[in-house]
Design a protein around this motif. Sequence first.
Motif, PDB file in Angstrom:
ATOM      1  N   LEU A   7       0.460 -10.777   4.511  1.00 51.05           N
ATOM      2  CA  LEU A   7      -0.799 -10.104   4.427  1.00 51.05           C
ATOM      3  C   LEU A   7      -0.823  -9.647   6.033  1.00 51.05           C
ATOM      4  O   LEU A   7      -1.668  -8.733   5.920  1.00 51.05           O
ATOM      5  CB  LEU A   7      -1.852 -11.101   4.349  1.00 51.05           C
ATOM      6  CG  LEU A   7      -1.985 -11.548   2.811  1.00 51.05           C
ATOM      7  CD1 LEU A   7      -3.097 -12.666   2.989  1.00 51.05           C
ATOM      8  CD2 LEU A   7      -2.378 -10.348   2.013  1.00 51.05           C
ATOM      9  N   GLU A   8      -0.367  -9.975   7.050  1.00 48.92           N
ATOM     10  CA  GLU A   8      -0.096  -9.393   8.405  1.00 48.92           C
ATOM     11  C   GLU A   8       0.768  -8.176   8.557  1.00 48.92           C
ATOM     12  O   GLU A   8       0.709  -7.693   9.771  1.00 48.92           O
ATOM     13  CB  GLU A   8      -0.076 -10.398   9.346  1.00 48.92           C
ATOM     14  CG  GLU A   8      -0.990 -11.589   9.214  1.00 48.92           C
ATOM     15  CD  GLU A   8      -2.383 -11.063   9.277  1.00 48.92           C
ATOM     16  OE1 GLU A   8      -3.000 -10.176  10.089  1.00 48.92           O
ATOM     17  OE2 GLU A   8      -3.223 -11.523   8.677  1.00 48.92           O
ATOM     18  N   SER A   9       1.438  -8.081   7.509  1.00 51.98           N
ATOM     19  CA  SER A   9       2.570  -6.853   7.544  1.00 51.98           C
ATOM     20  C   SER A   9       1.616  -5.612   7.709  1.00 51.98           C
ATOM     21  O   SER A   9       0.759  -5.204   7.243  1.00 51.98           O
ATOM     22  CB  SER A   9       3.600  -6.800   6.531  1.00 51.98           C
ATOM     23  OG  SER A   9       4.358  -7.775   6.607  1.00 51.98           O
ATOM     24  N   PRO A  10       2.370  -4.599   8.876  1.00 57.21           N
ATOM     25  CA  PRO A  10       1.648  -3.447   9.034  1.00 57.21           C
ATOM     26  C   PRO A  10       1.756  -2.439   7.982  1.00 57.21           C
ATOM     27  O   PRO A  10       3.099  -2.240   7.134  1.00 57.21           O
ATOM     28  CB  PRO A  10       2.200  -2.871  10.376  1.00 57.21           C
ATOM     29  CG  PRO A  10       3.580  -3.467  10.331  1.00 57.21           C
ATOM     30  CD  PRO A  10       3.522  -4.852   9.846  1.00 57.21           C
ATOM     31  N   VAL A  11       0.619  -1.588   7.628  1.00 56.82           N
ATOM     32  CA  VAL A  11       0.645  -0.577   6.734  1.00 56.82           C
ATOM     33  C   VAL A  11       0.597   0.646   7.530  1.00 56.82           C
ATOM     34  O   VAL A  11      -0.352   0.985   8.214  1.00 56.82           O
ATOM     35  CB  VAL A  11      -0.381  -0.759   5.599  1.00 56.82           C
ATOM     36  CG1 VAL A  11      -0.218   0.668   4.550  1.00 56.82           C
ATOM     37  CG2 VAL A  11      -0.055  -2.084   4.914  1.00 56.82           C
ATOM     38  N   LYS A  12       1.679   1.604   7.547  1.00 59.92           N
ATOM     39  CA  LYS A  12       1.446   2.752   8.135  1.00 59.92           C
ATOM     40  C   LYS A  12       1.116   4.064   7.033  1.00 59.92           C
ATOM     41  O   LYS A  12       0.655   5.199   7.204  1.00 59.92           O
ATOM     42  CB  LYS A  12       2.777   3.228   8.705  1.00 59.92           C
ATOM     43  CG  LYS A  12       2.705   4.658   9.500  1.00 59.92           C
ATOM     44  CD  LYS A  12       1.598   4.770  10.568  1.00 59.92           C
ATOM     45  CE  LYS A  12       1.703   6.115  11.365  1.00 59.92           C
ATOM     46  NZ  LYS A  12       0.604   6.263  12.480  1.00 59.92           N
ATOM     47  N   LYS A  13       2.076   3.975   5.912  1.00 61.90           N
ATOM     48  CA  LYS A  13       2.205   4.895   5.058  1.00 61.90           C
ATOM     49  C   LYS A  13       1.625   4.162   3.508  1.00 61.90           C
ATOM     50  O   LYS A  13       2.161   3.102   3.417  1.00 61.90           O
ATOM     51  CB  LYS A  13       3.596   5.577   4.641  1.00 61.90           C
ATOM     52  CG  LYS A  13       3.915   6.631   5.926  1.00 61.90           C
ATOM     53  CD  LYS A  13       4.948   7.417   5.426  1.00 61.90           C
ATOM     54  CE  LYS A  13       5.091   8.597   6.437  1.00 61.90           C
ATOM     55  NZ  LYS A  13       6.392   9.361   6.237  1.00 61.90           N
ATOM     56  N   ALA A  14       0.883   4.931   3.058  1.00 63.58           N
ATOM     57  CA  ALA A  14       0.295   4.613   1.468  1.00 63.58           C
ATOM     58  C   ALA A  14       0.435   5.434   0.674  1.00 63.58           C
ATOM     59  O   ALA A  14       0.164   6.794   0.834  1.00 63.58           O
ATOM     60  CB  ALA A  14      -1.062   3.965   1.785  1.00 63.58           C
ATOM     61  N   ALA A  15       0.972   5.460  -0.494  1.00 62.14           N
ATOM     62  CA  ALA A  15       1.055   6.397  -1.704  1.00 62.14           C
ATOM     63  C   ALA A  15      -0.131   5.939  -2.572  1.00 62.14           C
ATOM     64  O   ALA A  15      -0.084   4.609  -3.057  1.00 62.14           O
ATOM     65  CB  ALA A  15       2.129   6.348  -2.413  1.00 62.14           C
ATOM     66  N   VAL A  16      -1.120   6.798  -2.746  1.00 56.92           N
ATOM     67  CA  VAL A  16      -2.191   6.635  -3.700  1.00 56.92           C
ATOM     68  C   VAL A  16      -2.084   7.638  -5.047  1.00 56.92           C
ATOM     69  O   VAL A  16      -1.682   8.833  -4.795  1.00 56.92           O
ATOM     70  CB  VAL A  16      -3.326   7.073  -2.822  1.00 56.92           C
ATOM     71  CG1 VAL A  16      -4.547   7.132  -3.647  1.00 56.92           C
ATOM     72  CG2 VAL A  16      -3.467   6.212  -1.762  1.00 56.92           C
ATOM     73  N   CYS A  17      -2.538   6.945  -6.068  1.00 60.25           N
ATOM     74  CA  CYS A  17      -2.764   7.649  -7.301  1.00 60.25           C
ATOM     75  C   CYS A  17      -3.931   7.189  -7.960  1.00 60.25           C
ATOM     76  O   CYS A  17      -3.968   5.921  -8.493  1.00 60.25           O
ATOM     77  CB  CYS A  17      -1.467   7.785  -8.131  1.00 60.25           C
ATOM     78  SG  CYS A  17      -1.795   8.504  -9.736  1.00 60.25           S
ATOM     79  N   ALA A  18      -4.958   7.888  -8.472  1.00 63.20           N
ATOM     80  CA  ALA A  18      -6.257   7.329  -8.922  1.00 63.20           C
ATOM     81  C   ALA A  18      -5.534   7.199 -10.747  1.00 63.20           C
ATOM     82  O   ALA A  18      -4.793   7.673 -11.089  1.00 63.20           O
ATOM     83  CB  ALA A  18      -7.333   8.062  -8.959  1.00 63.20           C
ATOM     84  N   GLY A  19      -6.154   6.013 -10.971  1.00 60.98           N
ATOM     85  CA  GLY A  19      -5.904   5.609 -12.687  1.00 60.98           C
ATOM     86  C   GLY A  19      -4.743   5.130 -12.748  1.00 60.98           C
ATOM     87  O   GLY A  19      -4.483   4.034 -12.099  1.00 60.98           O
ATOM     88  N   SER A  20      -3.644   5.633 -13.513  1.00 63.31           N
ATOM     89  CA  SER A  20      -2.545   5.013 -13.931  1.00 63.31           C
ATOM     90  C   SER A  20      -1.346   5.503 -13.232  1.00 63.31           C
ATOM     91  O   SER A  20      -1.009   6.833 -13.212  1.00 63.31           O
ATOM     92  CB  SER A  20      -2.069   5.160 -15.515  1.00 63.31           C
ATOM     93  OG  SER A  20      -0.797   4.586 -15.829  1.00 63.31           O
ATOM     94  N   GLY A  21      -0.747   4.915 -12.038  1.00 63.75           N
ATOM     95  CA  GLY A  21       0.049   5.632 -11.046  1.00 63.75           C
ATOM     96  C   GLY A  21       1.535   5.405 -11.230  1.00 63.75           C
ATOM     97  O   GLY A  21       2.249   5.979 -10.412  1.00 63.75           O
TER      98      GLY A  21
END
Length: 351
Positions: free
Chosen positions: A262-276
């Motif tokens: 839970l403490e791992s850093p997030v720099k890039k996130a891929a996002v898709c609304a609905g069913s991804g």
Amino acid sequence: MDLRELVAALNDFASLSLAESWDNVGLLVEPSPPHTVNTLFLTNDLTEEVMEEAVERKADLILSYHPPIFTPLKRVTWKTWKERLVVRALEHRIGIYSPHTAYDAIPHGVNNWLTKGLGACTAVPLHPSTAPSYPAEGTHRVEFCAHNTDHLDAVLSKIKYIQEIFCLTTLPARVEGEAQTRVSLNCSQKALLEVVALLSQNSLLYRKTEILLLQKPLLPHTGMGRLCTLSEPLSLSHIIERIKSHLKLPHIRLAMGMGKTLESPVKKAAVCAGSGSSILKGIEADLYLTGEMSHHDVLDAVANGISVILCEHSNTERGFLSELRDMLAVQLQNKINIIVSEKDRDPLQVA
């Protein structure tokens, strides 16, 4: 506002050409004209409960993000709930319009709204949209040089009889000091096969032939999904709280990437609304954020060290309706009343 005028304005807001080829978008149910729209009713899913709400609110047009008619209806009776939606709509002279994946693709659409749950970031489409038409007629350009002989004249005369040939031009040219004629033409995929077959009858001519694919230009900031680069890395736990706040959800589902905490850093996130699943598959990121994914695609992501947050399908879309109401009020110059459904909700609840 007349229904057809309103539909034209909605199409200007988000071109239906941006929708996926498998989708069913646009005006799905049209009362007999003339039909005046005083109240536009927004919903994510058009259920029977939402339809009754629209009737009570005296809606003239329902904009349902998900198309309530997707597979063809063979009859319109009282037997199934989707048939009953059409019956109720026509009985009360209510039109139904659905934009679905057109709203996924536009820069000011559903995916853009979903990225706001991550905080400050830059976002680019995962699968950019292309312009609906090519920059010139045809899908391919064919070019070759040849000596100005009777043979060239014979070839050109045969080319002119091929269907779907566009912009055939001849220009004088010098190749290695020799005077020649440069031929250029645009053609369709079907015509290309005939042109190549014709030119291949002369090996010298064929070896000098260049075939170019006329690419449709990419549309800036437009397309399916978003790859978000956060201004500053945040812990996964921090991202989770932001997303829950943005979507107004008490719970989300989390699959932790291999070797992550839970403490791992997030720099890039891929996002898709609905069913991804299909949009996110194979994308390199620290996090996938979507409504739902197949079990095996979640396992693949986790094995690759990518954490997955699932919020249920329509929870990643519905909150956009409030922004949509405000944007359409501007688009339509406040000429009609726009309301958002209060009965529309995700069918899945935590028990």
